[in-house]
Design an enzyme around this catalytic site. Sequence first.
Site, mmCIF file in Angstrom:
data_model
loop_
_atom_site.group_PDB
_atom_site.id
_atom_site.type_symbol
_atom_site.label_atom_id
_atom_site.label_comp_id
_atom_site.label_asym_id
_atom_site.label_seq_id
_atom_site.Cartn_x
_atom_site.Cartn_y
_atom_site.Cartn_z
ATOM 1 N N LEU A 42 19.580 -9.288 45.960
ATOM 2 C CA LEU A 42 18.732 -8.199 46.413
ATOM 3 C C LEU A 42 17.859 -8.729 47.541
ATOM 4 C CD1 LEU A 42 17.455 -6.627 43.045
ATOM 5 C CD2 LEU A 42 19.231 -5.716 44.553
ATOM 6 N N ASP A 43 17.497 -7.862 48.492
ATOM 7 C CA ASP A 43 16.551 -8.251 49.527
ATOM 8 C C ASP A 43 15.275 -8.780 48.883
ATOM 9 O OD1 ASP A 43 18.345 -7.263 51.331
ATOM 10 O OD2 ASP A 43 17.259 -5.400 51.699
ATOM 11 N N MET A 44 14.598 -9.660 49.576
ATOM 12 C CA MET A 44 13.355 -10.220 49.056
ATOM 13 C C MET A 44 12.368 -9.114 48.667
ATOM 14 S SD MET A 44 10.629 -12.735 50.948
ATOM 15 C CE MET A 44 9.928 -11.399 51.928
ATOM 16 N N ASP A 45 12.274 -8.068 49.502
ATOM 17 C CA ASP A 45 11.285 -7.019 49.262
ATOM 18 C C ASP A 45 11.736 -6.009 48.210
ATOM 19 O OD1 ASP A 45 9.669 -8.160 51.166
ATOM 20 O OD2 ASP A 45 10.397 -6.904 52.799
ATOM 21 N N THR A 46 13.007 -6.022 47.828
ATOM 22 C CA THR A 46 13.532 -5.088 46.834
ATOM 23 C C THR A 46 13.383 -5.678 45.445
ATOM 24 O OG1 THR A 46 15.158 -4.294 48.436
ATOM 25 C CG2 THR A 46 15.564 -3.773 46.128
#
Length: 524
Positions: free
Chosen positions: A371-375
């Site tokens: 997952l993206d870091m921000d997700t």
Amino acid sequence: MANPFAAEPHALCRWAAEQVMHDAAARKEWQAEIGKGKMMGVLIVRYDDGRSRRIGYLRAYSGQICGRSDWQGYVPAVFDYLQPDGYFKLHEAEIDDINNRIKDIASSDDYLLARKELAEMTERHDRELAEMRWLMAEAKRLRDEQRLSDTADDKVRERLVRESQHEKAEMRRRKRAMTTEMEAVRKRIEQQDAVISELKSRRHRLSDSLQRWLFSQFILQNADGESRSVLDIFSHYNSQLPPAGTGECCAPKLINYAFVNNMKPLALAEFWFGESPRGELRRHGGFYEPCKSKCRPLLAWMLNEDYGYSACNVNGKSLQPAVVYEDEHIVVVDKPSGMMSVEGRTDDVSLEQWLRKRYKGETETMMVHRLDMDTSGLIVAAKTKEAHRILQQQFEHRTVKKRYTAVVCGMLSQQKGIIDIPIGADYDNRPMQMVDEKHGKRAVTRYEAVGNDGRYTRLHLFPETGRTHQLRVHCAYFGGLNAPIRGDRLYGNAADRLYLHADTITFSHPATGKSMTFCSPVPF
């Protein structure tokens, strides 16, 4: 100075940007060009007017507007290379002349006719040879039947051998004749191609030399009063030639002007004016970080800071993942927003490192997807190589089903649908992605709105492919939902977090084959 790569621009920068947008919109002579899209910037500075210290702002635009880089009221170019009789224009004209010569040759009647003749001749020869091969195969079949017949004697067999030899010799003669016929046409083409190739090589040498000269003329000043060319800065940074246009963006222009004129830079912001360029995600009035490929090396040297991508990370927070399920084969974890899935360029602990520390080497945890870091949301990791292999196959075959919950800015015209838009890397602005109809990979997302409050819409997103930043791009892009995910600092505007959460995942257990579904509460 405030971090120029910060996700949220300073309040004074927002105010200054509004003034610049009003001014730009009022300049009628600019509209035809900047209406199609232009990056602009502001820099809050402290300066001494001789009586007291004051706060003000500088404004700039990237590149040129209407062929000029010296419009009154805006920071001029670091180096103005557009003088009609200057070094750059004279050598640019030489390169343009080579381009025109290449175009003339490539579009000449003789060259186009020769290529057409060769294509038609090749097609005709291929058909003829295919027919000859079919006839030879049929003749061979008949000869084989004769050889096996009761009436075949030595004389018959000798005749059949001679027929076979004759047919093969005839095939060789026809191929030689075809080669001779085509050689004359090929020679005409090769002569022209040789001239084009030489012109292109010369153009490359001249262009490379001109680029090096140009970058050596862009002289920047840093916070210590030192001066260095763009070419020299990049040679120390990565030993590579700077990308085209380096030094013409707003950020280095503004900061250099401040240092040269004894101003202290305090806060920087770049924003977009006009339409979004095709494939990219730029919104009128939206704020964006300085480009990483061109500006980050320059700003790092000018401000004596190492502005890597880590400047945008969520540092200093205690991020604690939650284990949702585990057995001897797999572990399912709820990852918090701000934590990387795997180890990156920063010292921040990734989920992968956290899992290895949790099991203290007793089992080898391997990430199956990311997952993206921000997700935030659910991630599956394997504890054995066999489990990892089987789970990866499920992702490759798209049998894993995932649902994300997102909050996007604005209202939607359609409450459900499918987005099918190809995505590729934006190499000049990594890690950003862009819509790329030519080279991008197909990306498909189903969506369904589940509520709104008049300002934001809550969605369920179902990715059918797994491209990098797929959901973020599909939501933000004008041809997609045209509604950036709230808090998306890359494709929209920053907030307290990215409002994107992987809340449901379904897959087959790698050991038992049993279908398993896991859910996670949405934290917003």
